[in-house]
Design a protein around this motif. Structure first.
Motif, mmCIF file in Angstrom:
data_model
loop_
_atom_site.group_PDB
_atom_site.id
_atom_site.type_symbol
_atom_site.label_atom_id
_atom_site.label_comp_id
_atom_site.label_asym_id
_atom_site.label_seq_id
_atom_site.Cartn_x
_atom_site.Cartn_y
_atom_site.Cartn_z
ATOM 1 N N GLN A 1 0.838 -1.206 0.000
ATOM 2 C CA GLN A 1 0.000 0.000 0.000
ATOM 3 C C GLN A 1 0.870 1.253 0.000
ATOM 4 O OE1 GLN A 1 -2.141 -1.060 3.546
ATOM 5 N NE2 GLN A 1 -3.968 -1.761 2.424
ATOM 6 N N ALA A 2 1.952 1.217 0.744
ATOM 7 C CA ALA A 2 2.862 2.356 0.776
ATOM 8 C C ALA A 2 3.498 2.583 -0.592
ATOM 9 C CB ALA A 2 3.941 2.140 1.833
ATOM 10 N N ALA A 3 3.867 1.510 -1.273
ATOM 11 C CA ALA A 3 4.492 1.640 -2.588
ATOM 12 C C ALA A 3 3.548 2.269 -3.598
ATOM 13 C CB ALA A 3 4.944 0.262 -3.089
ATOM 14 N N VAL A 4 2.263 1.989 -3.469
ATOM 15 C CA VAL A 4 1.277 2.500 -4.425
ATOM 16 C C VAL A 4 0.853 3.926 -4.096
ATOM 17 C CG1 VAL A 4 -1.067 2.181 -5.322
ATOM 18 C CG2 VAL A 4 0.446 0.208 -5.051
ATOM 19 N N PHE A 5 0.797 4.287 -2.814
ATOM 20 C CA PHE A 5 0.213 5.575 -2.442
ATOM 21 C C PHE A 5 1.153 6.550 -1.739
ATOM 22 C CE2 PHE A 5 -3.531 2.744 -2.591
ATOM 23 C CZ PHE A 5 -4.292 3.453 -3.498
ATOM 24 N N ALA A 6 2.230 6.080 -1.120
ATOM 25 C CA ALA A 6 3.006 6.960 -0.244
ATOM 26 C C ALA A 6 4.418 7.253 -0.717
ATOM 27 C CB ALA A 6 3.065 6.355 1.161
ATOM 28 N N LEU A 7 5.043 6.331 -1.399
ATOM 29 C CA LEU A 7 6.449 6.485 -1.763
ATOM 30 C C LEU A 7 6.565 7.134 -3.135
ATOM 31 C CD1 LEU A 7 7.778 3.029 -0.523
ATOM 32 C CD2 LEU A 7 7.523 5.168 0.754
ATOM 33 N N GLU A 8 7.026 8.372 -3.162
ATOM 34 C CA GLU A 8 7.043 9.163 -4.392
ATOM 35 C C GLU A 8 7.905 8.531 -5.476
ATOM 36 O OE1 GLU A 8 5.409 12.052 -6.585
ATOM 37 O OE2 GLU A 8 5.020 11.796 -4.450
ATOM 38 N N ASP A 9 9.005 7.895 -5.102
ATOM 39 C CA ASP A 9 9.909 7.308 -6.084
ATOM 40 C C ASP A 9 9.593 5.859 -6.412
ATOM 41 O OD1 ASP A 9 11.396 9.627 -6.429
ATOM 42 O OD2 ASP A 9 12.742 9.162 -4.763
ATOM 43 N N SER A 10 8.514 5.334 -5.883
ATOM 44 C CA SER A 10 8.137 3.955 -6.179
ATOM 45 C C SER A 10 7.716 3.816 -7.638
ATOM 46 C CB SER A 10 6.973 3.521 -5.275
ATOM 47 O OG SER A 10 6.380 2.329 -5.759
ATOM 48 N N PRO A 11 8.191 2.780 -8.332
ATOM 49 C CA PRO A 11 7.790 2.587 -9.738
ATOM 50 C C PRO A 11 6.320 2.237 -9.901
ATOM 51 C CG PRO A 11 9.080 0.712 -8.965
ATOM 52 C CD PRO A 11 9.166 1.763 -7.899
ATOM 53 N N VAL A 12 5.646 1.881 -8.802
ATOM 54 C CA VAL A 12 4.223 1.537 -8.888
ATOM 55 C C VAL A 12 3.349 2.571 -8.187
ATOM 56 C CG1 VAL A 12 4.599 -0.934 -9.174
ATOM 57 C CG2 VAL A 12 4.415 0.008 -6.853
ATOM 58 N N PRO B 1 6.341 7.881 -12.603
ATOM 59 C CA PRO B 1 6.992 6.727 -11.968
ATOM 60 C C PRO B 1 7.468 5.679 -12.973
ATOM 61 C CG PRO B 1 5.006 7.329 -10.770
ATOM 62 C CD PRO B 1 4.986 8.116 -12.040
ATOM 63 N N GLY B 2 6.649 5.397 -13.986
ATOM 64 C CA GLY B 2 7.043 4.409 -14.990
ATOM 65 C C GLY B 2 8.225 4.863 -15.814
#
Length: 348
Positions: free
Chosen positions: A89-100, A148-149
């Motif tokens: 959930q953090a990767a999708v909504f909270a982490l700005e540099d997350s590729p997802v 992100p992509g």
């Protein structure tokens, strides 16, 4: 009228789910703007603790958390009464540099609803709706959705998949990024290949102004306002079009101009939405998102321009290949892809 309950009940369930999703989308934007997701990613907490950490009011935050938990975007512990974000959930909504990270996609929805009256009239008149006629939140939403992509795949995967292009960029090449929008793709390439020169072109003046403001002072980069079918320059080593060709009124003319502007051994790289070649191939969750976006944005944008080809966001590789060959390229192949993108290489 006799209704088959075995068909009606699943349909109603889908509609209820859709109503909840449409309503919660605005709350995702609020949560992103106020830093609620980012704060919650630091550890589990009560509504009061999250409100205190973000400078917001507990009663609003409690209801917001309940909505996110019911949706599955936040995790709720019924024993402790605390809320948290799983790593996913953090990767999708909270982490700005997350590729997802998908938060940016929700920002465009404000424009979609704000522009609904204009689109309704376009349905009746058959006229287009210009890119610049949309609510401003569309442009920022598109940037945040694709960023992100691009950051995760462009330099490390997509460019290396092209035949000999990275070697040229490392030595020093000239690149035109056509339909660059806010310039995310152009800046990423310019930072990665300082010996090469990059020019970002777009027909939307506000996007070019934004790109210039956020060019990060790179000396090998500039942005110019121009259409895809007549941008300036010649002898480019690489021409790129990121999620733009299907929006163009005359995509064949755009490809033909790219062919003319390239060196004899140059390359055209097209990033387009992932799609199959038939409607049946695209009846899936990703196709659903793209068909909806295409109805709201891509088709009206194309119909507002010369020719008005209106390829749509789910044109597919076969149809795109036909456009590329009509534009003067003899070679076209898919070189890479993600669940959201397909990367095409065209050579003279």
């Amino acid at each position: 009228m006799t209704l088959d309950m075995t068909k009606l009940e699943p349909l109603l369930g889908t509609v209820v789910n859709e109503l909840g999703a449409a309503s919660n989308a605005a709350l995702v934007v609020i949560g992103d703007k106020l830093g609620l997701f980012r704060a919650l990613a630091t550890g589990e907490m009560t509504p009061a603790e999250l409100a205190g950490k973000t400078g917001t009011h507990e009663r609003y935050v409690r209801e917001w958390l309940s909505s996110q938990a019911a949706t599955g975007f936040v995790t709720y512990d019924a024993v402790s009464g605390n809320f948290s974000l799983s790593p996913e959930q953090a990767a999708v909504f909270a982490l700005e540099d997350s590729p997802v990270n998908m938060a940016g996609g929700f920002y465009s929805l404000g424009a979609i609803y704000a522009d609904e009256p204009k689109l309704t009239e376009a349905f009746k008149s058959g006229k287009g709706l210009g890119w610049g006629e949309h609510c401003n939140c569309l442009f920022c939403g598109v940037e945040r959705f694709f960023r992100p992509g691009y950051k995760a795949h462009l330099v490390g995967e997509w460019l290396p998949a092209l035949d000999g292009v990275v070697a040229k960029l490392e030595r020093g090449a000239t690149v035109a990024d056509v339909g660059c929008g806010h310039g995310v793709s152009t800046v990423l390439m310019a930072k990665a290949f300082p010996k090469s020169k990059f020019i970002g072109f777009d027909f939307h003046d506000a996007s070019i102004a934004h790109a210039r403001k956020h060019a990060e002072g790179l000396s090998n980069l500039r942005f110019e306002m121009a259409r895809a079918q007549d941008f300036d320059g010649a002898d480019y080593d690489l021409v790129t079009m990121f999620d733009a060709l299907h929006d163009m009124g005359d995509p064949v003319a755009a490809v033909a101009h790219a062919r003319k502007a390239l060196k004899p051994d140059g390359t055209l790289m097209l990033i387009e939405p992932m799609a199959g070649d038939s409607l049946a191939d695209n009846l899936n969750p990703i196709g659903r998102v793209y068909y909806a976006s295409s109805t709201h944005i891509c088709v009206p944008t194309s119909l507002n321009q010369e020719v008005g080809e209106a390829l749509g966001a789910q044109a597919g590789p076969k149809r795109l290949g036909e456009v590329i060959r009509k534009g003067g390229f003899s070679q076209c192949r898919k070189v890479a892809g993600t669940p959201f993108n397909m990367i095409l290489e065209a050579r003279p």
